[in-house]
Design a protein around this motif. Structure first.
Motif, PDB file in Angstrom:
ATOM      1  N   SER A 198       0.862  -1.184   0.000  1.00 21.55           N
ATOM      2  CA  SER A 198       0.000   0.000   0.000  1.00 21.55           C
ATOM      3  C   SER A 198       0.896   1.229   0.000  1.00 21.55           C
ATOM      4  CB  SER A 198      -0.935   0.009   1.217  1.00 21.55           C
ATOM      5  OG  SER A 198      -0.178   0.118   2.406  1.00 21.55           O
ATOM      6  N   GLY A 199       0.277   2.366  -0.246  1.00 21.54           N
ATOM      7  CA  GLY A 199       1.008   3.634  -0.199  1.00 21.54           C
ATOM      8  C   GLY A 199       2.139   3.701  -1.202  1.00 21.54           C
ATOM      9  N   ALA A 200       3.274   4.254  -0.777  1.00 19.91           N
ATOM     10  CA  ALA A 200       4.429   4.455  -1.660  1.00 19.91           C
ATOM     11  C   ALA A 200       4.959   3.131  -2.212  1.00 19.91           C
ATOM     12  CB  ALA A 200       5.529   5.202  -0.916  1.00 19.91           C
ATOM     13  N   ALA A 201       4.948   2.069  -1.401  1.00 17.61           N
ATOM     14  CA  ALA A 201       5.434   0.770  -1.864  1.00 17.61           C
ATOM     15  C   ALA A 201       4.556   0.237  -2.990  1.00 17.61           C
ATOM     16  CB  ALA A 201       5.480  -0.224  -0.708  1.00 17.61           C
ATOM     17  N   GLU A 202       3.253   0.453  -2.883  1.00 15.59           N
ATOM     18  CA  GLU A 202       2.344   0.015  -3.929  1.00 15.59           C
ATOM     19  C   GLU A 202       2.569   0.820  -5.208  1.00 15.59           C
ATOM     20  OE1 GLU A 202      -2.356  -1.024  -4.446  1.00 15.59           O
ATOM     21  OE2 GLU A 202      -1.854   0.707  -3.207  1.00 15.59           O
ATOM     22  N   GLU A 203       2.744   2.126  -5.066  1.00 15.68           N
ATOM     23  CA  GLU A 203       3.002   2.964  -6.238  1.00 15.68           C
ATOM     24  C   GLU A 203       4.278   2.534  -6.951  1.00 15.68           C
ATOM     25  OE1 GLU A 203       2.872   7.097  -5.093  1.00 15.68           O
ATOM     26  OE2 GLU A 203       0.903   6.843  -4.160  1.00 15.68           O
ATOM     27  N   GLU A 204       5.317   2.236  -6.192  1.00 12.28           N
ATOM     28  CA  GLU A 204       6.574   1.777  -6.778  1.00 12.28           C
ATOM     29  C   GLU A 204       6.388   0.433  -7.473  1.00 12.28           C
ATOM     30  OE1 GLU A 204      10.313   1.238  -8.172  1.00 12.28           O
ATOM     31  OE2 GLU A 204       9.348   3.091  -7.514  1.00 12.28           O
ATOM     32  N   ALA A 205       5.616  -0.452  -6.861  1.00  6.06           N
ATOM     33  CA  ALA A 205       5.362  -1.761  -7.463  1.00  6.06           C
ATOM     34  C   ALA A 205       4.665  -1.604  -8.814  1.00  6.06           C
ATOM     35  CB  ALA A 205       4.521  -2.619  -6.522  1.00  6.06           C
ATOM     36  N   PHE A 206       3.671  -0.725  -8.896  1.00  7.80           N
ATOM     37  CA  PHE A 206       2.975  -0.508 -10.162  1.00  7.80           C
ATOM     38  C   PHE A 206       3.923   0.040 -11.229  1.00  7.80           C
ATOM     39  CE2 PHE A 206      -1.176  -0.692  -7.870  1.00  7.80           C
ATOM     40  CZ  PHE A 206      -1.772  -1.628  -8.699  1.00  7.80           C
ATOM     41  N   ARG A 207       4.865   0.883 -10.844  1.00  5.92           N
ATOM     42  CA  ARG A 207       5.837   1.421 -11.796  1.00  5.92           C
ATOM     43  C   ARG A 207       6.726   0.308 -12.361  1.00  5.92           C
ATOM     44  NH1 ARG A 207       5.412   6.136  -8.710  1.00  5.92           N
ATOM     45  NH2 ARG A 207       6.915   5.559  -7.113  1.00  5.92           N
ATOM     46  N   ARG A 208       6.975  -0.727 -11.577  1.00  4.12           N
ATOM     47  CA  ARG A 208       7.875  -1.805 -11.998  1.00  4.12           C
ATOM     48  C   ARG A 208       7.182  -2.866 -12.842  1.00  4.12           C
ATOM     49  NH1 ARG A 208       9.576  -3.056  -6.329  1.00  4.12           N
ATOM     50  NH2 ARG A 208       9.424  -5.192  -7.076  1.00  4.12           N
ATOM     51  N   LEU A 209       5.866  -2.877 -12.872  1.00  2.00           N
ATOM     52  CA  LEU A 209       5.148  -3.889 -13.635  1.00  2.00           C
ATOM     53  C   LEU A 209       5.282  -3.656 -15.139  1.00  2.00           C
ATOM     54  CD1 LEU A 209       1.866  -4.175 -11.561  1.00  2.00           C
ATOM     55  CD2 LEU A 209       3.762  -5.801 -11.645  1.00  2.00           C
TER      56      LEU A 209
END
Length: 153
Positions: free
Chosen positions: A19-30
Motif C-alpha cells: 500500500s502507499g508508496a510501496a504500492e506505487e513503486e510496485a505498479f511502476r515496476r510492472l
C-alpha cells in the motif's frame, strides 16, 4: 450476485500486502502484457459474466479462479509469486475444500472462496478454520447486492 451464493473470507495472520508508496513503486515496476489483458477480457466477457447471469456457480468459479491466476501472474514479480506469500496455499485449500472459485483480495493476504449456498459456505468456513489453525480469521458472508449509495450531507 445470486442471493443464495456466499463467500468465505480468510485473513491469515501475516503482514499486509502493498500500500502507499510501496504500492506505487510496485505498479511502476510492472510490465504490461497485451496478450494477458486480452485473455482476461475474453474470460470475463465469454465465461465469467455469462455464468453469473445464468447462475452457474461452477463455470463462474472456474472463470473467477483463472482470472485471479492471470492477474496474480501479472503481479508475481512484485509480490513474490502469483499470490501473497501466505495466500497461495489458502487459495488452494479453498478450492480443495469445496469453493467453486477462489482468489486473493488486492495484494493480500486476504483470500476468498465462492460457494453456491449457505450450507456449503458453513462447511467451507469450518474446514478453513482448521486450515488457518488460529493463525487468522474466517468469516462467511453474503454479497451486498444493494449497489452504490450516494449520501449528501
Amino acid at each position: 450476485m445470486p442471493d443464495e451464493w456466499r463467500v468465505v473470507l480468510v485473513v491469515p495472520s501475516a503482514d499486509p500486502g502493498l500500500s502507499g508508496a510501496a504500492e506505487e513503486e510496485a505498479f511502476r515496476r510492472l510490465v504490461p502484457s497485451a496478450e494477458r489483458s486480452a485473455t482476461i477480457a475474453q474470460l470475463v466477457l465469454t465465461s465469467l459474466l455469462p455464468a453469473l447471469v445464468e447462475g452457474q456457480i461452477e463455470e463462474f468459479g472456474h472463470a473467477l479462479t483463472r482470472g485471479q491466476q492471470l492477474v496474480g501472474d501479472a503481479f508475481a514479480t512484485v509480490q513474490g509469486g502469483r499470490f501473497h506469500p501466505r495466500a497461495g496455499a489458502l487459495v488452494e485449500a479453498l478450492l480443495r475444500h469445496g469453493a467453486a472459485g477462489a482468489g486473493q483480495s488486492s495484494w493480500g493476504p486476504a483470500v476468498y472462496g465462492v460457494v453456491g449456498s449457505e450450507a456449503a459456505g458453513r462447511e467451507l468456513a469450518r474446514r478453513m478454520e482448521n486450515a488457518v489453525d488460529r493463525e487468522g480469521s474466517v468469516e462467511l458472508v453474503a454479497f451486498d447486492n444493494r449497489g452504490a449509495r450516494v449520501e449528501r450531507s
